[in-house]
Write an enzyme that holds these catalytic residues in place. Structure first.
Site, PDB file in Angstrom:
ATOM      1  N   HIS A  78      66.942  31.347  36.905  1.00  0.00           N
ATOM      2  CA  HIS A  78      66.390  30.351  37.508  1.00  0.00           C
ATOM      3  C   HIS A  78      65.389  30.634  38.677  1.00  0.00           C
ATOM      4  O   HIS A  78      65.271  31.809  38.929  1.00  0.00           O
ATOM      5  CB  HIS A  78      67.757  29.849  38.679  1.00  0.00           C
ATOM      6  N   GLU A  80      65.020  30.625  41.885  1.00  0.00           N
ATOM      7  CA  GLU A  80      65.307  31.596  43.061  1.00  0.00           C
ATOM      8  C   GLU A  80      65.621  32.722  42.512  1.00  0.00           C
ATOM      9  O   GLU A  80      65.285  33.725  43.101  1.00  0.00           O
ATOM     10  CB  GLU A  80      66.465  30.723  43.760  1.00  0.00           C
ATOM     11  N   CYS A 113      71.386  25.466  43.285  1.00  0.00           N
ATOM     12  CA  CYS A 113      72.699  25.441  42.531  1.00  0.00           C
ATOM     13  C   CYS A 113      73.349  26.202  43.110  1.00  0.00           C
ATOM     14  O   CYS A 113      73.385  27.071  43.733  1.00  0.00           O
ATOM     15  CB  CYS A 113      72.317  25.391  41.062  1.00  0.00           C
ATOM     16  N   CYS A 116      72.654  29.989  42.553  1.00  0.00           N
ATOM     17  CA  CYS A 116      71.606  30.264  43.421  1.00  0.00           C
ATOM     18  C   CYS A 116      72.298  30.393  45.051  1.00  0.00           C
ATOM     19  O   CYS A 116      71.837  31.379  45.642  1.00  0.00           O
ATOM     20  CB  CYS A 116      70.503  29.703  43.483  1.00  0.00           C
TER      21      CYS A 116
END
Length: 191
Positions: A78, A80, A113, A116
């Site tokens: 992801h 992040e 999410c 993260c």
């Protein structure tokens, strides 16, 4: 020995190598994260999410990340997580909050999410800035995972300040454009 590696798109590596800008305003930092997400879609190098880590005092870029789940075949890639990993590698520490002299902010085009969110306390990040909301990502089909309703307060209790809805409309528009152009929605199952 087995090695885990995620290859960054050349354009992202070049951007980080050449970036000497100072991003004083929160909106300018968010605009960068949104632009990363947009470029990732336009250049077909991944999903509609962008993130960047900035030095909170100097407002300079430490690292940037984009969603690389599909090209890397790695569900952890992801935006992040990529930005955090690059920052930790650059500073040679797993804890970005280890020194009192530097504090770092994570700016992400969409609220984190569940995965993260879970990584933030251990990363050492001291401030989180978000563009689009969790509900904006869910609206186009992404499964953001089970995240507690009071996630902002939970981070603040751990010393991580949180700002949301920075340039939200523009960040949400990137998500919508991705969906309209048939961008792949991964892990869209709910059970």
């Amino acid at each position: 020995m087995t090695t885990i590696a995620i290859e960054l798109p050349a354009w992202l590596s070049d951007f980080m190598a050449d970036n000497r800008a100072v991003y004083v305003e929160p909106e300018s930092r968010m605009q960068l994260a949104i632009d990363l997400a947009r470029q990732n879609i336009e250049l077909k190098t991944g999903g509609p999410f962008g993130a960047a880590i900035f030095d909170m005092e100097k407002h300079t870029l430490l690292s940037a990340g984009v969603n690389l789940v599909f090209p890397s075949s790695c569900s952890m890639a992801h935006a992040e997580m990529v930005a955090i990993s690059i920052a930790q590698k650059k500073l040679a520490t797993f804890d970005l909050g280890a020194t009192k002299s530097h504090r770092y902010e994570l700016v992400t085009s969409t609220e984190p999410c569940a995965m993260c969110f879970g990584a933030l306390p251990w990363s050492g990040i001291r401030h989180l800035s978000c563009g689009a909301r969790d509900e904006d990502a869910r609206a186009i089909g992404f499964d953001e995972g089970p995240k507690m309703a009071n996630w902002k307060e939970a981070l603040e209790e751990r010393g991580i300040s949180v700002e949301t809805d920075i340039c939200r409309d523009e960040a949400a528009a990137v998500l919508k454009a991705y969906a309209i152009n048939s961008g792949a929605i991964y892990n869209g199952r709910r059970a």
